[in-house]
Each structure stands twice: as structure tokens, then as C-alpha cells.
Design an enzyme around this catalytic site. Structure first.
Site, PDB file in Angstrom:
ATOM      1  CG  HIS A  56      49.627  28.227  15.415  1.00  0.00           C
ATOM      2  ND1 HIS A  56      48.299  27.567  15.855  1.00  0.00           N
ATOM      3  CD2 HIS A  56      49.319  29.274  14.507  1.00  0.00           C
ATOM      4  CE1 HIS A  56      47.216  28.305  15.570  1.00  0.00           C
ATOM      5  NE2 HIS A  56      47.754  29.439  14.911  1.00  0.00           N
ATOM      6  CG  HIS A  58      49.335  32.805  14.000  1.00  0.00           C
ATOM      7  ND1 HIS A  58      48.691  32.211  13.045  1.00  0.00           N
ATOM      8  CD2 HIS A  58      50.399  33.360  13.402  1.00  0.00           C
ATOM      9  CE1 HIS A  58      49.351  32.113  12.004  1.00  0.00           C
ATOM     10  NE2 HIS A  58      50.456  32.883  12.110  1.00  0.00           N
ATOM     11  CG  ASP A  60      44.076  33.738  16.499  1.00  0.00           C
ATOM     12  OD1 ASP A  60      45.332  33.816  16.149  1.00  0.00           O
ATOM     13  OD2 ASP A  60      43.131  33.123  15.989  1.00  0.00           O
ATOM     14  CG  HIS A  61      45.709  29.914  17.940  1.00  0.00           C
ATOM     15  ND1 HIS A  61      45.166  28.800  17.951  1.00  0.00           N
ATOM     16  CD2 HIS A  61      45.365  30.933  17.267  1.00  0.00           C
ATOM     17  CE1 HIS A  61      44.450  28.745  16.937  1.00  0.00           C
ATOM     18  NE2 HIS A  61      44.524  30.000  16.339  1.00  0.00           N
ATOM     19  CG  HIS A 112      48.022  28.143  10.229  1.00  0.00           C
ATOM     20  ND1 HIS A 112      47.013  29.149   9.419  1.00  0.00           N
ATOM     21  CD2 HIS A 112      47.971  28.816  11.345  1.00  0.00           C
ATOM     22  CE1 HIS A 112      46.639  30.060  10.307  1.00  0.00           C
ATOM     23  NE2 HIS A 112      47.125  29.924  11.178  1.00  0.00           N
ATOM     24  CG  ASP A 129      44.122  28.351  13.389  1.00  0.00           C
ATOM     25  OD1 ASP A 129      43.427  28.016  14.174  1.00  0.00           O
ATOM     26  OD2 ASP A 129      44.702  29.401  13.460  1.00  0.00           O
ATOM     27  CG  HIS A 167      39.483  30.037  13.964  1.00  0.00           C
ATOM     28  ND1 HIS A 167      39.569  31.210  14.535  1.00  0.00           N
ATOM     29  CD2 HIS A 167      40.986  29.787  13.857  1.00  0.00           C
ATOM     30  CE1 HIS A 167      40.556  31.995  14.836  1.00  0.00           C
ATOM     31  NE2 HIS A 167      41.659  30.769  14.489  1.00  0.00           N
TER      32      HIS A 167
END
Length: 255
Positions: A56, A58, A60-61, A112, A129, A167
Site C-alpha cells: 500500500h 503509506h 513508511d512502506h 487500512h 498493515d 510492524h
């Protein structure tokens, strides 16, 4: 045989590294930061980064995707319905791809984010996530109904499937799980196992779907004890599993 290991990133992210030992090729999943991957490649200079899988959009990915592609020329796979940097292959629900000789099935798992996908190879699930060890992702874009359906789809995979989420949230998720089901002996046992792992500086992943079905409240919405607690929390008789899920997720958001 593919070996899977974790490259820690930021405070609690894991970038999953897949290594095809005979061919000295590797792939990474959700590289939010290029640095840990580049450091590994620097230490293994005879290896090639051939593929990058993204679940996805985001940051941090995806934060390291463009840099890693520019350095390695790796093929970038990501969800068709989200903006993924440097994406080469846009993936839809039920697509199939081959990475390092492994066939992966692509599942759309909105909740998410709306375009979130998961990658499944027999016995191995990269779920970003969506599903966490003992928990699930927050609903930033999707509805409780969407996330509940996505989790039900993942839960239907074989029980021995290894769950590679992104995570290190297991310990905090289990505190919530115990609040939902204080009498659940499987949760109590898992709390102790995870406490020992973290005390030794070890990671708590991968999990298995079998363990999640015993200890993850978001996969246990049909259990009477979980439904009763959800009813108590929002003061209503939650009929559908998605309603139980919505009550739990709302509670977890402020837990």
C-alpha cells in the site's frame, strides 16, 4: 528454497527480505526506507535486488522504493488503485506474479487503505498493515465492513500460513486482546512467549494463522465472549461480525 528475514526500519517497521540463495537474487517487501536494504546489499555485493513488492501507499512502506529501483533496476509491483512510486506492474485482485521462482496470488484487502493488497504464496502471507500479530491495521480509508471482509478472506487461508506483517506491534496488541478476552488461556500463553522474545531482543514475527485465530480478537468476532464484550463496549446487540469488528476497532483506536 527462499529464505525470509527481517530488516528493521524506523522504530517498529520490518522490511521483509526474500533470498534466493542458489541464484544470489533477492526481493524486498514494503521498503519504507532504502538504507537498511542498501546496507544489506553492500554487505552482500554478489547479490542482486531483482524485485520490490509493495502492499500500500503509506510512506513508511514506499519511502525507499524509488531509490532502490534506481540503484538496482528491480521490478516494482504494487496495487493498481494506489499511487506507488516507480511502479512497473500494477496489480489487481486475483492477479498472479512470479518472484524468485515463487508464484504469488494477489488479494485485494481494503480497509487500512482502499487499494491495499496482500501477496500469498503457499504457506506464506505478506499482508502489510491489514492483519497484524494479535491485531489489525487502523481504518484510515476503508470501512469496518471492508476490513472485516478482508480479514475473513485472509483467515480462510490454511492454518499453517506464516503471517509476515510489517510492524512490531505484537506486545501492545496482546494487551488489548487480554482486555477483550481476559479468560483466554491462549492469549495469556502468547503474552508470556512474546515477553520473553522481546526481553531477548528478538522479533515476534512471523505469526501463523492458527495462532491468530486463537488470540487475535479481530479474527474472533464470532466468538460469544468477544461479541459480549463488543456489545458491552458500544451498548448494543451487534448482530453481524462486521458490527462486532467495528466496536472492537473503535475501542482499540482509543485503548
Amino acid at each position: 528454497m527462499i529464505q525470509i528475514s527481517a530488516l528493521p526500519a524506523f522504530t517498529d517497521n520490518y522490511i521483509w527480505l526474500l533470498q534466493d540463495q542458489p541464484n544470489k537474487r533477492c526481493a524486498v517487501v514494503d521498503p519504507g526506507d532504502a538504507a537498511p536494504v542498501l546496507a544489506w546489499l553492500q554487505q552482500h555485493q554478489d547479490w542482486t535486488l531483482s524485485d520490490i513488492l509493495v502492499t500500500h501507499h503509506h510512506q513508511d512502506h514506499v519511502g525507499g522504493v524509488a531509490q532502490l529501483k534506481s540503484v538496482s533496476g528491480a521490478t516494482v509491483y504494487g496495487p493498481a488503485n494506489e499511487k506507488i512510486p516507480a511502479r512497473d506492474v500494477a496489480l489487481q485482485d486475483n492477479d498472479r506474479i512470479n518472484v524468485l521462482g515463487w508464484d504469488f496470488e494477489v488479494f485485494a484487502v481494503p480497509g487500512h487503505t482502499l487499494g491495499h493488497i496482500a501477496f500469498y504464496h503457499e504457506g506464506v502471507l505478506f499482508c502489510g498493515d491489514t492483519l497484524f500479530a494479535a491485531g489489525c491495521g487502523r481504518l484510515f480509508e476503508g470501512t469496518p465492513q471492508q476490513m472485516h471482509t478482508s480479514l475473513e478472506r485472509l483467515a480462510a487461508l490454511p492454518a499453517n500460513t506464516l503471517v509476515y506483517c510489517t510492524h512490531e506491534y505484537t506486545q501492545s496488541n496482546l494487551k488489548f486482546a487480554q482486555a477483550v478476552e481476559p479468560q483466554n488461556a491462549d492469549i495469556a500463553e502468547r503474552v508470556e512467549n512474546v515477553r520473553q522474545l522481546r526481553a531477548n531482543g528478538e522479533i515476534t514475527l512471523p505469526s501463523t494463522l492458527a495462532l491468530e485465530k486463537l488470540t487475535n480478537p479481530f479474527l474472533r468476532t464470532s466468538e460469544t465472549s468477544v461479541k459480549e464484550k463488543a456489545d458491552e463496549r458500544n451498548g448494543r446487540d451487534n448482530q453481524a461480525g462486521s458490527e462486532v469488528f467495528a466496536s472492537l476497532r473503535s475501542w482499540k483506536d482509543t485503548f
